[in-house]
Design a protein around this motif. Sequence first.
Motif, mmCIF file in Angstrom:
data_model
loop_
_atom_site.group_PDB
_atom_site.id
_atom_site.type_symbol
_atom_site.label_atom_id
_atom_site.label_comp_id
_atom_site.label_asym_id
_atom_site.label_seq_id
_atom_site.Cartn_x
_atom_site.Cartn_y
_atom_site.Cartn_z
ATOM 1 N N GLY A 145 -6.268 -1.274 2.501
ATOM 2 C CA GLY A 145 -6.350 -0.009 2.976
ATOM 3 C C GLY A 145 -6.529 1.290 1.717
ATOM 4 N N ILE A 146 -6.284 0.818 0.551
ATOM 5 C CA ILE A 146 -6.191 1.831 -0.297
ATOM 6 C C ILE A 146 -7.619 2.039 -1.188
ATOM 7 N N LEU A 147 -8.427 3.118 -0.753
ATOM 8 C CA LEU A 147 -9.745 3.405 -1.243
ATOM 9 C C LEU A 147 -9.768 3.542 -2.745
ATOM 10 N N GLY A 175 -4.463 7.547 1.526
ATOM 11 C CA GLY A 175 -5.099 7.991 0.274
ATOM 12 C C GLY A 175 -4.660 9.548 0.457
ATOM 13 N N LYS A 176 -3.685 10.049 1.789
ATOM 14 C CA LYS A 176 -3.353 11.471 1.507
ATOM 15 C C LYS A 176 -2.470 11.588 0.410
ATOM 16 N N GLY A 228 2.437 5.795 -6.365
ATOM 17 C CA GLY A 228 3.691 5.857 -7.324
ATOM 18 C C GLY A 228 3.348 4.923 -8.415
ATOM 19 N N VAL A 229 2.907 3.734 -8.135
ATOM 20 C CA VAL A 229 2.501 2.647 -9.104
ATOM 21 C C VAL A 229 1.713 3.054 -9.934
ATOM 22 N N ALA A 230 0.592 3.602 -9.347
ATOM 23 C CA ALA A 230 -0.788 3.770 -9.812
ATOM 24 C C ALA A 230 -0.642 4.990 -10.996
ATOM 25 N N PRO A 282 0.845 -1.181 0.020
ATOM 26 C CA PRO A 282 -0.018 0.030 0.098
ATOM 27 C C PRO A 282 0.875 1.233 0.009
ATOM 28 N N GLN A 283 1.971 1.208 0.664
ATOM 29 C CA GLN A 283 2.804 2.478 0.920
ATOM 30 C C GLN A 283 3.279 3.062 -0.697
#
Length: 287
Positions: A105-107, A284-285, A83-85, A78-79
């Motif tokens: 956790g990634i919305l 998400g911030k 950057g990947v997206a 998730p961290q």
Amino acid sequence: MTLDVSKRIAFIGGGNMASAIIGGLIAAGYPASNVSVSEPYEELRKKLSATYGVFTTSNNSEAIAHGPADIVILAVKPQVMRGVAEGISEAVKTHSPVVLSIAAGILAKDLERWLMAHSAGKVPSIIRSMPNTPALVSQGATAAWASETVSQSQKDLAFGILAAVSKKTYFVEREELLDVVTGLSGSGPAYFFLLIECIEQAAIKLGLPADVARGLAAQTCLGAGTMAVATGEDPADLRRKVTSPNGTTQAGIESAEAAGVRQLWENVVIAATKRSEELGAILGKDN
């Protein structure tokens, strides 16, 4: 549900969970030629290629374009997801795959924003899922949620992929329920490992050899879970069938009830669920 083996799959990340899913797909007859994997570590790329015969690269966009992919599975921590997206934004716009995230956790709203960061256009179709670590031995339990733009055929494809390593696979209607799924089955294997650890240690204190205590504790956990799944009965009914009046099991159960075991495990699931909600807000911030 039959898995459509004509579809092309791109994995972004080739770690343990991705490897487990790939292995399950290949074992189920999915053609290796329809699978591509982007993984930054050369040693892992070589292992995936040698083991499964899939196409590997260190370039995320190349993995998506190879085919091109009908579904992109984001199997990264998730961290690093933002950057990947953002990095695959153009490739997702060009090839329009459904994007399946298995990151906790990634919305979806954040993933959607990142996927469109450098490439305005059609809103990407997103599925979020929460597999658990028993998927590594093809005994996973998985739940997923799909955004409104996901078609039924895309949902079916994702379901088939997840089911390749999961004995139980579900779709939930609301995204926030994935936090509960995380608190239940995502974190759940650790709860059962803790239970095995506790009853094993109790048996050792009472004189059983350590190997015997561990073997009996682990197999008992497996056997009970298998019975619950195989019979489909209410676990309370299964418990009552094992609990003879005034017998040994009743003595153990009463001790657990007196210690507040029900509230304890409710608190465990609630705490894990709340932490999943917190992580979604934090990760998400943009800053």
